[in-house]
Design an enzyme around this catalytic site. Structure first.
Site, PDB file in Angstrom:
ATOM      1  N   CYS A 124       0.594  -1.363   0.147  1.00 28.12           N
ATOM      2  CA  CYS A 124      -0.135   0.097   0.097  1.00 28.12           C
ATOM      3  C   CYS A 124       0.794   1.253  -0.064  1.00 28.12           C
ATOM      4  O   CYS A 124       0.068   2.338  -0.295  1.00 28.12           O
ATOM      5  CB  CYS A 124      -1.026  -0.095   1.220  1.00 28.12           C
ATOM      6  SG  CYS A 124      -1.836  -1.536   1.155  1.00 28.12           S
ATOM      7  N   HIS A 264      -3.257   7.053   3.540  1.00 26.52           N
ATOM      8  CA  HIS A 264      -3.731   5.637   3.075  1.00 26.52           C
ATOM      9  C   HIS A 264      -5.208   5.327   3.462  1.00 26.52           C
ATOM     10  O   HIS A 264      -5.457   5.670   4.585  1.00 26.52           O
ATOM     11  CB  HIS A 264      -2.674   4.692   3.395  1.00 26.52           C
ATOM     12  CG  HIS A 264      -3.204   3.321   3.073  1.00 26.52           C
ATOM     13  ND1 HIS A 264      -3.722   3.067   1.640  1.00 26.52           N
ATOM     14  CD2 HIS A 264      -3.242   2.070   3.650  1.00 26.52           C
ATOM     15  CE1 HIS A 264      -3.770   1.672   1.625  1.00 26.52           C
ATOM     16  NE2 HIS A 264      -3.864   1.122   2.592  1.00 26.52           N
ATOM     17  N   ASN A 294     -10.115   0.003   0.627  1.00 27.76           N
ATOM     18  CA  ASN A 294      -8.846  -0.091   0.799  1.00 27.76           C
ATOM     19  C   ASN A 294      -8.054  -0.538  -0.710  1.00 27.76           C
ATOM     20  O   ASN A 294      -8.399  -1.717  -1.016  1.00 27.76           O
ATOM     21  CB  ASN A 294      -8.098  -0.776   1.845  1.00 27.76           C
ATOM     22  CG  ASN A 294      -6.639  -0.777   1.564  1.00 27.76           C
ATOM     23  OD1 ASN A 294      -6.056  -0.307   0.961  1.00 27.76           O
ATOM     24  ND2 ASN A 294      -6.099  -1.432   2.850  1.00 27.76           N
TER      25      ASN A 294
HETATM   26  N1  ACO Z   1     -17.987  -8.897  10.168  1.00 32.07           N
HETATM   27  C1  ACO Z   1     -18.349  -9.285  11.465  1.00 32.07           C
HETATM   28  N2  ACO Z   1     -17.395  -9.778  12.376  1.00 32.07           N
HETATM   29  C2  ACO Z   1     -16.145  -9.666  11.992  1.00 32.07           C
HETATM   30  C3  ACO Z   1     -15.511  -9.657  10.830  1.00 32.07           C
HETATM   31  C4  ACO Z   1     -16.601  -9.007   9.911  1.00 32.07           C
HETATM   32  N3  ACO Z   1     -16.211  -8.776   8.454  1.00 32.07           N
HETATM   33  N4  ACO Z   1     -14.393  -9.540  10.782  1.00 32.07           N
HETATM   34  C5  ACO Z   1     -13.860  -9.746  12.036  1.00 32.07           C
HETATM   35  N5  ACO Z   1     -15.101 -10.071  12.700  1.00 32.07           N
HETATM   36  C6  ACO Z   1     -14.996 -10.486  13.984  1.00 32.07           C
HETATM   37  C7  ACO Z   1     -13.920 -11.241  14.745  1.00 32.07           C
HETATM   38  O1  ACO Z   1     -14.048 -12.424  14.075  1.00 32.07           O
HETATM   39  C8  ACO Z   1     -13.901 -10.814  16.292  1.00 32.07           C
HETATM   40  O2  ACO Z   1     -14.615 -11.690  16.582  1.00 32.07           O
HETATM   41  P1  ACO Z   1     -14.562 -12.510  17.994  1.00 32.07           P
HETATM   42  O3  ACO Z   1     -14.221 -11.339  18.941  1.00 32.07           O
HETATM   43  O4  ACO Z   1     -15.678 -13.454  18.036  1.00 32.07           O
HETATM   44  O5  ACO Z   1     -13.237 -13.279  17.599  1.00 32.07           O
HETATM   45  C9  ACO Z   1     -14.473  -9.292  16.280  1.00 32.07           C
HETATM   46  O6  ACO Z   1     -15.409  -9.207  15.111  1.00 32.07           O
HETATM   47  C10 ACO Z   1     -13.454  -8.429  16.450  1.00 32.07           C
HETATM   48  O7  ACO Z   1     -12.546  -8.728  15.605  1.00 32.07           O
HETATM   49  P2  ACO Z   1     -11.319  -7.515  15.738  1.00 32.07           P
HETATM   50  O8  ACO Z   1     -10.258  -8.231  14.901  1.00 32.07           O
HETATM   51  O9  ACO Z   1     -10.963  -7.294  17.131  1.00 32.07           O
HETATM   52  O10 ACO Z   1     -11.829  -6.337  14.907  1.00 32.07           O
HETATM   53  P3  ACO Z   1     -11.291  -4.872  14.878  1.00 32.07           P
HETATM   54  O11 ACO Z   1     -11.962  -3.745  15.378  1.00 32.07           O
HETATM   55  O12 ACO Z   1      -9.865  -4.630  15.427  1.00 32.07           O
HETATM   56  O13 ACO Z   1     -11.412  -4.535  13.332  1.00 32.07           O
HETATM   57  C11 ACO Z   1     -10.097  -4.675  11.466  1.00 32.07           C
HETATM   58  C12 ACO Z   1     -10.658  -5.543  12.329  1.00 32.07           C
HETATM   59  C13 ACO Z   1     -11.288  -3.722  10.515  1.00 32.07           C
HETATM   60  C14 ACO Z   1      -9.561  -5.541  10.398  1.00 32.07           C
HETATM   61  C15 ACO Z   1      -8.973  -3.414  11.976  1.00 32.07           C
HETATM   62  O14 ACO Z   1      -8.443  -4.473  12.828  1.00 32.07           O
HETATM   63  C16 ACO Z   1      -8.158  -3.029  10.998  1.00 32.07           C
HETATM   64  O15 ACO Z   1      -8.641  -2.204  10.300  1.00 32.07           O
HETATM   65  N6  ACO Z   1      -6.933  -3.356  10.745  1.00 32.07           N
HETATM   66  C17 ACO Z   1      -6.085  -2.538  10.004  1.00 32.07           C
HETATM   67  C18 ACO Z   1      -6.110  -3.179   8.543  1.00 32.07           C
HETATM   68  C19 ACO Z   1      -5.386  -2.767   7.532  1.00 32.07           C
HETATM   69  O16 ACO Z   1      -5.153  -1.357   7.784  1.00 32.07           O
HETATM   70  N7  ACO Z   1      -4.979  -3.352   6.655  1.00 32.07           N
HETATM   71  C20 ACO Z   1      -4.578  -2.985   5.386  1.00 32.07           C
HETATM   72  C21 ACO Z   1      -3.064  -2.499   5.528  1.00 32.07           C
HETATM   73  S1  ACO Z   1      -2.730  -1.604   4.045  1.00 32.07           S
HETATM   74  C22 ACO Z   1      -1.955  -3.074   3.024  1.00 32.07           C
HETATM   75  O17 ACO Z   1      -0.780  -2.835   2.937  1.00 32.07           O
HETATM   76  C23 ACO Z   1      -2.864  -3.862   2.265  1.00 32.07           C
END
Ligand code: ACO
Length: 337
Positions: A124, A264, A294
């Site tokens: 990214c 980003h 993204n």
């Molecule tokens: N729908 C419903 N529930 C979900 C989903 C979904 N799509 N995805 C995860 N969950 C659940 C999980 O399983 C978890 O359940 P559990 O508590 O029973 O285990 C719960 O939701 C909470 O999950 P978390 O991972 O704690 O959720 P969080 O608030 O951290 O959000 C997210 C997850 C959106 C992925 C966040 O961590 C994030 O944005 N991280 C950064 C991602 C990013 O920037 N990626 C790209 C980088 S750039 C590149 O190089 C591609």
């Protein structure tokens, strides 16, 4: 004795973005449609990420097609012809093929017959890495006009059964034409950094030489994005803040001097946390992830084009671009528009 290509009496040149462009595929994939693929909800996706919909490339529409359309739009915006381009850089993690480079495919599609071409792999962060490379070539008088593109077709590497990742990504491309323009305007400061020790929090294990394409590896979906969301989230905020502060200090600017920040586009909560820690109103940040998700290397390039075309930046304004991605990689740039 080999003579240096750049005569030592030539001064460094300032580098300006003289045109921008972008392209998003027509097909819109809404959160409601993803609800039918995995156990998730529009409410969860919007509240945790800020994303409502994303674009998906059509059948037969490849990364180079997205990139070429963004490139043509940037050339038109810059008012130059494809023959004037000396170098094409395409930042992507979803190249059409391992080789030739996607930049070569773009060259053929837009008719930039005088350009040298190569791809940049920094996930990214790739678009800003490529901007930095372009700047070095222009300031050193090696090239005059460089086309930098960020393009990704992430739909081709998404595991559509993994709700942790499939809700986050989309397809698109953005482009910028860089050239020495004079008058003091242009790229003021840039910063790039990497931490290969954290490569396992965001990566695609398969398809390369370590886990080549075999039926077994494909069945295990090794060719799809793997992500530790929580760790990525934490690293993204800290790294982008660090990168922002470094270029601002180098440019002798304070956050409040910025007309806008183009970050980003991964997660609205990440952008809000950065705005909060920089003590800037969220309105100062360009955000389009609600519509596109993204799009990896394309994200900041598309946002830059939207900011340019909607008049968010006036001549003389200071703009901060800041990115983060797999590698880990992160980068920033301060530009005087
Ligand atoms: N729908 C419903 N529930 C979900 C989903 C979904 N799509 N995805 C995860 N969950 C659940 C999980 O399983 C978890 O359940 P559990 O508590 O029973 O285990 C719960 O939701 C909470 O999950 P978390 O991972 O704690 O959720 P969080 O608030 O951290 O959000 C997210 C997850 C959106 C992925 C966040 O961590 C994030 O944005 N991280 C950064 C991602 C990013 O920037 N990626 C790209 C980088 S750039 C590149 O190089 C591609």
């Amino acid at each position: 004795m080999i003579q240096p290509k750049t005569p030592t009496n030539q001064s460094k040149r300032t580098v300006s973005i003289i045109g921008t462009g972008s392209y998003l595929p027509e097909r819109v994939l809404t959160n409601g449609e993803i609800e039918k693929l995995v156990e998730t909800s529009d409410e969860w996706i919007v509240s945790r990420t800020g994303i409502s919909e994303r674009r998906i490339a059509a059948e037969g529409e490849h990364t180079s097609d997205l990139a070429a359309k963004a490139a043509l739009s940037a050339l038109e915006n810059a008012g130059i012809t494809a023959e004037e381009i000396d170098l094409i850089l395409v930042a992507t993690v979803t190249p059409d093929m391992f080789f030739p480079s996607t930049a070569c495919f773009v060259q053929a599609k837009i008719g930039a017959k005088n350009a040298a071409c190569f791809d940049v792999s920094a996930a990214c962060s790739g678009f800003l890495y490529a901007i930095e490379i372009a700047q070095q070539f222009i300031t050193s008088h090696t090239y005059d006009t460089i086309l930098v593109i960020g393009a990704d077709k992430l739909s081709s590497i998404i595991d559509w059964t993994d709700r942790n990742t499939c809700v986050l990504f989309g397809d698109g491309a953005g482009a910028a034409v860089l050239r020495h323009r004079g008058g003091g305007h242009g790229v003021i400061s840039t910063f790039m950094a990497s931490d290969g020790g954290l490569s396992d929090i965001l990566y695609i294990p398969g398809g390369g030489s370590r886990f080549p394409i075999t039926k077994e590896n494909a069945d295990s979906r090794l060719n799809c994005i793997k992500m530790n969301g929580k760790e990525t989230y934490k690293q993204a905020i800290n790294s982008m803040l660090d990168a922002a502060h470094k270029v601002l200090a180098d440019a002798n600017l304070d956050p409040e001097d910025l007309a806008c920040v183009i970050p980003h586009q991964a997660n609205l909560r990440i952008i809000e946390a950065i705005a909060d820690r920089m003590k800037l109103p969220i309105e100062r940040f360009v955000v389009n992830l609600d519509r596109y998700g993204n799009t990896s290397a394309a994200a900041v390039a598309i946002a830059l084009d939207e900011a340019n075309r909607t008049g968010r930046m006036k001549v003389g304004d200071y703009v901060l671009l800041v990115v983060f991605g797999g590698g880990l990689t992160w980068a920033s740039s301060v530009i005087q528009w």
